[in-house]
Motif scaffolding. Structure first.
Motif, PDB file in Angstrom:
ATOM      1  N   GLY A  65       0.808  -1.215   0.000  1.00 11.39           N
ATOM      2  CA  GLY A  65       0.000   0.000   0.000  1.00 11.39           C
ATOM      3  C   GLY A  65       0.838   1.261   0.000  1.00 11.39           C
ATOM      4  O   GLY A  65       0.484   2.264  -0.633  1.00 11.39           O
ATOM      5  N   MET A  66       1.972   1.233   0.699  1.00 13.66           N
ATOM      6  CA  MET A  66       2.865   2.392   0.745  1.00 13.66           C
ATOM      7  C   MET A  66       3.429   2.734  -0.634  1.00 13.66           C
ATOM      8  O   MET A  66       3.752   3.886  -0.916  1.00 13.66           O
ATOM      9  N   ASN A  67       3.546   1.721  -1.496  1.00 15.32           N
ATOM     10  CA  ASN A  67       4.194   1.918  -2.787  1.00 15.32           C
ATOM     11  C   ASN A  67       3.229   1.896  -3.969  1.00 15.32           C
ATOM     12  O   ASN A  67       3.677   1.983  -5.116  1.00 15.32           O
ATOM     13  N   TYR A  68       1.926   1.780  -3.699  1.00 15.47           N
ATOM     14  CA  TYR A  68       0.968   1.647  -4.802  1.00 15.47           C
ATOM     15  C   TYR A  68       0.964   2.865  -5.715  1.00 15.47           C
ATOM     16  O   TYR A  68       0.955   2.744  -6.941  1.00 15.47           O
ATOM     17  N   ARG A  69       0.982   4.054  -5.129  1.00 13.58           N
ATOM     18  CA  ARG A  69       0.936   5.274  -5.933  1.00 13.58           C
ATOM     19  C   ARG A  69       2.264   5.578  -6.619  1.00 13.58           C
ATOM     20  O   ARG A  69       2.296   6.129  -7.727  1.00 13.58           O
ATOM     21  N   SER A  70       3.359   5.238  -5.971  1.00 12.89           N
ATOM     22  CA  SER A  70       4.668   5.644  -6.477  1.00 12.89           C
ATOM     23  C   SER A  70       5.308   4.630  -7.418  1.00 12.89           C
ATOM     24  O   SER A  70       6.159   4.997  -8.237  1.00 12.89           O
ATOM     25  N   LEU A  71       4.923   3.373  -7.303  1.00 19.15           N
ATOM     26  CA  LEU A  71       5.553   2.341  -8.124  1.00 19.15           C
ATOM     27  C   LEU A  71       5.021   2.418  -9.554  1.00 19.15           C
ATOM     28  O   LEU A  71       3.815   2.295  -9.791  1.00 19.15           O
ATOM     29  N   THR A  72       5.910   2.623 -10.491  1.00 14.77           N
ATOM     30  CA  THR A  72       5.529   2.713 -11.902  1.00 14.77           C
ATOM     31  C   THR A  72       5.666   1.337 -12.552  1.00 14.77           C
ATOM     32  O   THR A  72       6.770   0.787 -12.630  1.00 14.77           O
ATOM     33  N   ILE A  73       4.558   0.811 -13.018  1.00 18.96           N
ATOM     34  CA  ILE A  73       4.540  -0.492 -13.680  1.00 18.96           C
ATOM     35  C   ILE A  73       4.617  -0.263 -15.190  1.00 18.96           C
ATOM     36  O   ILE A  73       3.778   0.453 -15.750  1.00 18.96           O
ATOM     37  N   PRO A  74       5.617  -0.828 -15.885  1.00 21.21           N
ATOM     38  CA  PRO A  74       5.686  -0.668 -17.348  1.00 21.21           C
ATOM     39  C   PRO A  74       4.406  -1.142 -18.008  1.00 21.21           C
ATOM     40  O   PRO A  74       3.805  -2.131 -17.578  1.00 21.21           O
ATOM     41  N   TYR A  75       4.001  -0.435 -19.045  1.00 19.92           N
ATOM     42  CA  TYR A  75       2.720  -0.730 -19.685  1.00 19.92           C
ATOM     43  C   TYR A  75       2.657  -2.161 -20.206  1.00 19.92           C
ATOM     44  O   TYR A  75       1.599  -2.796 -20.200  1.00 19.92           O
ATOM     45  N   TYR A  76       3.830  -2.698 -20.636  1.00 20.97           N
ATOM     46  CA  TYR A  76       3.827  -4.040 -21.211  1.00 20.97           C
ATOM     47  C   TYR A  76       3.634  -5.132 -20.160  1.00 20.97           C
ATOM     48  O   TYR A  76       3.408  -6.303 -20.496  1.00 20.97           O
ATOM     49  N   LEU A  77       3.731  -4.762 -18.881  1.00 18.93           N
ATOM     50  CA  LEU A  77       3.486  -5.740 -17.814  1.00 18.93           C
ATOM     51  C   LEU A  77       2.050  -5.733 -17.321  1.00 18.93           C
ATOM     52  O   LEU A  77       1.634  -6.655 -16.622  1.00 18.93           O
ATOM     53  N   ARG A  78       1.297  -4.716 -17.672  1.00 16.83           N
ATOM     54  CA  ARG A  78      -0.085  -4.641 -17.209  1.00 16.83           C
ATOM     55  C   ARG A  78      -0.974  -5.438 -18.162  1.00 16.83           C
ATOM     56  O   ARG A  78      -1.404  -4.938 -19.202  1.00 16.83           O
ATOM     57  N   LYS A  79      -1.202  -6.700 -17.807  1.00 13.28           N
ATOM     58  CA  LYS A  79      -1.917  -7.619 -18.686  1.00 13.28           C
ATOM     59  C   LYS A  79      -3.081  -8.278 -17.945  1.00 13.28           C
ATOM     60  O   LYS A  79      -2.967  -8.607 -16.764  1.00 13.28           O
ATOM     61  N   HIS A  80      -4.176  -8.485 -18.664  1.00 13.82           N
ATOM     62  CA  HIS A  80      -5.354  -9.116 -18.055  1.00 13.82           C
ATOM     63  C   HIS A  80      -5.084 -10.557 -17.632  1.00 13.82           C
ATOM     64  O   HIS A  80      -5.698 -11.045 -16.682  1.00 13.82           O
ATOM     65  N   TRP A  81      -4.174 -11.234 -18.311  1.00 14.37           N
ATOM     66  CA  TRP A  81      -3.968 -12.646 -18.000  1.00 14.37           C
ATOM     67  C   TRP A  81      -3.342 -12.857 -16.625  1.00 14.37           C
ATOM     68  O   TRP A  81      -3.366 -13.983 -16.114  1.00 14.37           O
ATOM     69  N   PHE A  82      -2.829 -11.800 -15.997  1.00 11.75           N
ATOM     70  CA  PHE A  82      -2.289 -11.954 -14.652  1.00 11.75           C
ATOM     71  C   PHE A  82      -3.374 -12.329 -13.643  1.00 11.75           C
ATOM     72  O   PHE A  82      -3.068 -12.781 -12.531  1.00 11.75           O
ATOM     73  N   VAL A  83      -4.632 -12.171 -14.029  1.00  9.68           N
ATOM     74  CA  VAL A  83      -5.715 -12.594 -13.132  1.00  9.68           C
ATOM     75  C   VAL A  83      -5.670 -14.105 -12.912  1.00  9.68           C
ATOM     76  O   VAL A  83      -6.177 -14.608 -11.896  1.00  9.68           O
ATOM     77  N   LEU A  84      -5.037 -14.820 -13.822  1.00  9.55           N
ATOM     78  CA  LEU A  84      -4.933 -16.274 -13.688  1.00  9.55           C
ATOM     79  C   LEU A  84      -4.055 -16.682 -12.517  1.00  9.55           C
ATOM     80  O   LEU A  84      -4.094 -17.847 -12.087  1.00  9.55           O
ATOM     81  N   THR A  85      -3.275 -15.744 -11.985  1.00  9.96           N
ATOM     82  CA  THR A  85      -2.454 -16.089 -10.817  1.00  9.96           C
ATOM     83  C   THR A  85      -3.316 -16.470  -9.610  1.00  9.96           C
ATOM     84  O   THR A  85      -2.833 -17.126  -8.689  1.00  9.96           O
ATOM     85  N   LEU A  86      -4.588 -16.057  -9.619  1.00 11.78           N
ATOM     86  CA  LEU A  86      -5.494 -16.474  -8.544  1.00 11.78           C
ATOM     87  C   LEU A  86      -5.611 -17.996  -8.474  1.00 11.78           C
ATOM     88  O   LEU A  86      -5.961 -18.551  -7.432  1.00 11.78           O
ATOM     89  N   GLY A  87      -5.312 -18.655  -9.582  1.00  8.10           N
ATOM     90  CA  GLY A  87      -5.361 -20.115  -9.606  1.00  8.10           C
ATOM     91  C   GLY A  87      -4.298 -20.774  -8.749  1.00  8.10           C
ATOM     92  O   GLY A  87      -4.385 -21.978  -8.460  1.00  8.10           O
ATOM     93  N   PHE A  88      -3.301 -19.999  -8.306  1.00  5.60           N
ATOM     94  CA  PHE A  88      -2.297 -20.579  -7.414  1.00  5.60           C
ATOM     95  C   PHE A  88      -2.849 -20.808  -6.014  1.00  5.60           C
ATOM     96  O   PHE A  88      -2.307 -21.624  -5.260  1.00  5.60           O
ATOM     97  N   ILE A  89      -3.917 -20.087  -5.651  1.00  5.66           N
ATOM     98  CA  ILE A  89      -4.465 -20.243  -4.296  1.00  5.66           C
ATOM     99  C   ILE A  89      -4.997 -21.652  -4.065  1.00  5.66           C
ATOM    100  O   ILE A  89      -4.654 -22.286  -3.054  1.00  5.66           O
ATOM    101  N   PRO A  90      -5.826 -22.207  -4.981  1.00  7.94           N
ATOM    102  CA  PRO A  90      -6.276 -23.596  -4.751  1.00  7.94           C
ATOM    103  C   PRO A  90      -5.119 -24.595  -4.690  1.00  7.94           C
ATOM    104  O   PRO A  90      -5.242 -25.632  -4.031  1.00  7.94           O
ATOM    105  N   LEU A  91      -3.997 -24.293  -5.352  1.00  4.77           N
ATOM    106  CA  LEU A  91      -2.856 -25.202  -5.316  1.00  4.77           C
ATOM    107  C   LEU A  91      -2.207 -25.258  -3.936  1.00  4.77           C
ATOM    108  O   LEU A  91      -1.410 -26.162  -3.659  1.00  4.77           O
TER     109      LEU A  91
END
Length: 344
Positions: A196-222
């Protein structure tokens, strides 16, 4: 600025806990979704809590008025419904009813009211309350001593690791206490705070902002004991495993920082709705599941009835109790004379 994705994360956390408890109580699917796997939903709640406290308050001035607003907002969000459930559980338990949670005597009631012990799902509220006070220490350091926040977090996490999380529990004159439940949750709060401290200041490159990262939620059932490919004790240690902390923190980071804000799976009305009522859903679902399980109907119908009734109860609680009481408390605080006025 609202981060809408967090509503769906909160909804997911509540539903993980719901399905875990349903699986445990009814042995649905042979109990494979149970076995304490609801812990992963609670971990999400604690990550969210630390993140939101840091995101919303860390850049605000650490002064009396802001501190009062902070504690009143936290109080309004958590305490009223908790008190109702605790007091109702105590009264019902003393009248021979098991409709809610088992709080059979005055000593156990006092422990709940002092936030040093919690029965069933109520165990997670004391750590939340304790962390509200811990966060003010971070907040006080945030303006000129931000580095001390990271240093203190590192020191505490190392201490917890090398002491294997001290089992501090017992009773004093019959009043039970369990500080172990507070200690084991701290790393998740801490990671949430740092993100939370770094949410506003951390710059994420545009090429890393991808919808498929939502699939990481699948690691929780594992991480669930029944599904985990991990063969070590980490798959059952859960709260005491820094490997689990790493996975949950990584999933949280990917969803919050890398998934675009307009992702349809996370930014939608269903997620908004369940996210808003998630606290009521968390506190009220277990008694409902237990009662529905007594019906002589199929397991599928029990699941549908339990979920439907839990959502209805949570929605009623939120709309007609939680929300009005929270708004009342906030109005009272916002209408109080500020420090400058009171000195005039």
């Amino acid at each position: 600025m609202e981060i809408r994705k967090l509503n769906s994360l909160r909804a997911l956390a509540a539903l993980i806990v719901f399905f875990t408890h349903f699986s445990d109580i009814t042995n649905w699917l042979g109990g494979v979704l149970g076995g304490g796997s609801g812990a992963y939903g609670v971990m999400l709640f604690f990550l969210l809590s630390g993140f939101l406290m840091s995101y919303l308050y860390i850049e605000k001035g650490f002064n009396k008025d802001n501190i009062v607003r902070y504690f009143s907002a936290r109080f309004a969000r958590v305490i009223p419904l908790y008190l109702v459930v605790v007091l109702a559980s105590y009264l019902l338990s003393n009248n021979g009813s098991s409709v809610l949670y088992n709080i059979p005597d005055t000593e156990t009631l006092i422990a709940h009211l002092l936030f040093i012990y919690g029965e069933s799902v109520l165990w997670s509220i004391p750590p939340e309350i304790h962390f509200y006070f811990i966060f003010t220490l971070f907040w006080a350091m945030s303006k000129n001593r931000t580095g001390y926040i990271y240093l203190s977090i590192l020191a505490v996490m190392l201490l917890l690791f090398f002491t294997n999380y001290p089992r501090i529990y017992g009773d004093i004159n019959g009043v039970p206490y369990n500080l172990f439940s507070v200690l084991r949750t701290l790393p998740f709060f801490f990671v949430g705070v740092m993100l939370g401290m770094n949410y506003r200041s951390l710059t994420i490159p545009y090429y890393l902002r991808k919808h498929w990262f939502v699939l990481t939620l699948g690691f929780i059932p594992l991480l669930y004991p029944a599904f985990s490919p991990i063969n070590s004790a980490d798959k059952v240690r859960m709260w005491l495993s820094y490997e689990v902390l790493l996975v949950m923190s990584s999933v949280f980071f990917c969803v919050v920082f890398l998934v675009p804000d307009n992702n349809v799976l996370l930014a939608n009305r269903f997620g908004d709705f369940i996210g808003k009522i998630s606290y009521s859903l968390y506190l009220l679902h277990m008694p409902i599941i237990a009662k529905v399980n007594q019906l002589d109907v199929s397991i599928e119908l029990k699941l549908l009835l339990s979920l439907l009734l839990s959502v209805i109860a949570a929605a009623i609680s939120y709309q007609f109790f939680e929300k009005p009481v929270a708004n009342l408390i906030r109005r009272k605080v916002s209408n109080r004379p500020n420090s400058a006025t009171s000195q005039a």
